[in-house]
Motif scaffolding. Structure first.
Motif, PDB file in Angstrom:
ATOM      1  N   THR A   1       0.828  -1.207   0.000  1.00 55.04           N
ATOM      2  CA  THR A   1       0.000   0.000   0.000  1.00 55.04           C
ATOM      3  C   THR A   1       0.863   1.257   0.000  1.00 55.04           C
ATOM      4  OG1 THR A   1      -0.187  -0.109   2.406  1.00 55.04           O
ATOM      5  CG2 THR A   1      -1.961  -1.100   1.120  1.00 55.04           C
TER       6      THR A   1
ATOM      7  N   ILE B   1       1.331   2.492  -3.528  1.00 47.89           N
ATOM      8  CA  ILE B   1       0.147   3.188  -4.043  1.00 47.89           C
ATOM      9  C   ILE B   1       0.039   4.575  -3.402  1.00 47.89           C
ATOM     10  CG2 ILE B   1      -2.374   3.112  -4.138  1.00 47.89           C
ATOM     11  CD1 ILE B   1      -2.074   0.026  -4.288  1.00 47.89           C
ATOM     12  N   GLU B   2       0.314   4.662  -2.108  1.00 50.83           N
ATOM     13  CA  GLU B   2       0.268   5.958  -1.435  1.00 50.83           C
ATOM     14  C   GLU B   2       1.330   6.904  -1.978  1.00 50.83           C
ATOM     15  OE1 GLU B   2       0.722   4.890   2.640  1.00 50.83           O
ATOM     16  OE2 GLU B   2      -1.344   4.192   2.837  1.00 50.83           O
TER      17      GLU B   2
ATOM     18  N   GLN C   1       0.084   8.309  -5.168  1.00 48.43           N
ATOM     19  CA  GLN C   1      -0.949   9.322  -4.940  1.00 48.43           C
ATOM     20  C   GLN C   1      -0.329  10.646  -4.500  1.00 48.43           C
ATOM     21  OE1 GLN C   1      -3.390   7.242  -2.106  1.00 48.43           O
ATOM     22  NE2 GLN C   1      -4.820   6.520  -3.683  1.00 48.43           N
TER      23      GLN C   1
ATOM     24  N   ASN D   1      -3.283   9.749 -10.782  1.00 52.50           N
ATOM     25  CA  ASN D   1      -4.706   9.467 -10.573  1.00 52.50           C
ATOM     26  C   ASN D   1      -4.932   7.958 -10.533  1.00 52.50           C
ATOM     27  OD1 ASN D   1      -4.566   8.635 -13.217  1.00 52.50           O
ATOM     28  ND2 ASN D   1      -5.724  10.365 -14.039  1.00 52.50           N
ATOM     29  N   GLU D   2      -6.176   7.544 -10.346  1.00 54.85           N
ATOM     30  CA  GLU D   2      -6.495   6.121 -10.170  1.00 54.85           C
ATOM     31  C   GLU D   2      -6.135   5.288 -11.402  1.00 54.85           C
ATOM     32  OE1 GLU D   2      -7.601   4.713  -7.324  1.00 54.85           O
ATOM     33  OE2 GLU D   2      -7.481   6.670  -6.370  1.00 54.85           O
ATOM     34  N   ALA D   3      -6.371   5.821 -12.588  1.00 53.84           N
ATOM     35  CA  ALA D   3      -6.064   5.075 -13.818  1.00 53.84           C
ATOM     36  C   ALA D   3      -4.566   4.849 -13.962  1.00 53.84           C
ATOM     37  CB  ALA D   3      -6.619   5.812 -15.032  1.00 53.84           C
TER      38      ALA D   3
ATOM     39  N   ILE E   1      -2.353   4.790 -11.530  1.00 53.83           N
ATOM     40  CA  ILE E   1      -1.949   3.839 -10.488  1.00 53.83           C
ATOM     41  C   ILE E   1      -2.299   2.417 -10.909  1.00 53.83           C
ATOM     42  CG2 ILE E   1      -2.410   3.088  -8.121  1.00 53.83           C
ATOM     43  CD1 ILE E   1      -2.750   6.060  -7.400  1.00 53.83           C
ATOM     44  N   LEU E   2      -3.490   2.247 -11.478  1.00 51.65           N
ATOM     45  CA  LEU E   2      -3.908   0.907 -11.889  1.00 51.65           C
ATOM     46  C   LEU E   2      -3.038   0.365 -13.007  1.00 51.65           C
ATOM     47  CD1 LEU E   2      -5.963  -1.444 -11.731  1.00 51.65           C
ATOM     48  CD2 LEU E   2      -7.298  -0.210 -13.441  1.00 51.65           C
TER      49      LEU E   2
ATOM     50  N   VAL F   1      -0.106  -1.112 -10.453  1.00 48.30           N
ATOM     51  CA  VAL F   1      -0.762  -2.321  -9.957  1.00 48.30           C
ATOM     52  C   VAL F   1      -0.743  -3.442 -11.001  1.00 48.30           C
ATOM     53  CG1 VAL F   1      -2.949  -3.261  -9.123  1.00 48.30           C
ATOM     54  CG2 VAL F   1      -2.160  -1.035  -8.325  1.00 48.30           C
TER      55      VAL F   1
END
Length: 185
Positions: free
Chosen positions: A59, A62-63, A66, A71-73, A75-76, A80
């Motif tokens: 995590t 991911i942090e 951020q 953004n979320e896309a 990061i994914l 990830v």
């Protein structure tokens, strides 16, 4: 988690599933009847993926992304998914095995013999040999001359051959997953 495990233990049953796929979705005798009934119904895969993401993707990574403004896309797709290649390859191989070994959907939803999968045909061959060797059907040839065990072994080789060919291409992802899981920091 309760709802995921509950769907593993209890389902609607064969008759409601048949009625739904054939009458509501009109998939009798179609290629979709091989693919769609088992597509999103495996709760075990959800548990495997959840466990992998919780234990293998930190995590803090991911942090940090951020904090850097991702953004979320991003990061994914940039963080990830590259780390998730081992579980994606594993679930892809498991899904492929499930579809390759599945003869039940073909038996239930397909009635046109020209659309039978190889597994349905192999299963029918095996049942025909068992029927002939049981003596239910009167025949002029001795059933002791019938190579029932040889045919069973040939069917096993035919069923396993494509998986044995595909597995080496997935093996690098399994080894990468083992190494990622072994190195904890």
């Amino acid at each position: 988690m309760f709802f995921v495990v509950f769907t593993m233990l209890f389902n609607g049953g064969l008759v409601p599933s048949y009625l739904m796929w054939t009458q509501v979705f009109q998939m009798k005798d179609s290629l979709a009847a091989y693919i769609l009934p088992g597509l999103l119904t495996n709760a075990f895969f959800i548990i495997l993926m959840k466990t992998y993401f919780e234990n293998s993707i930190p995590t803090s990574l991911i942090e940090a992304a951020q904090i850097d403004g991702a953004n979320e896309a991003i990061i994914l797709f940039k963080i990830v998914m590259p780390l998730a290649l081992p579980i994606v390859a594993t679930l892809g191989l498991f899904s492929g095995l499930n579809y390759w070994n599945d003869w039940m959907n073909g038996l239930i939803y397909i009635s046109d013999s020209h659309k039978f999968s190889i597994q349905v045909l192999l299963n029918q061959m095996l049942q025909d040999i068992q029927t002939l060797s049981s003596g239910v059907v009167k025949q002029s040839v001795s059933t002791s001359a019938m190579p029932a065990s040889g045919v069973r072994m040939a069917i096993a080789v035919i069923a396993a051959l494509p998986i044995m060919v595909i597995y080496p291409f997935f093996q690098k992802y399994f080894q990468k997953g083992i190494m990622v899981g072994a190195v904890k920091g």
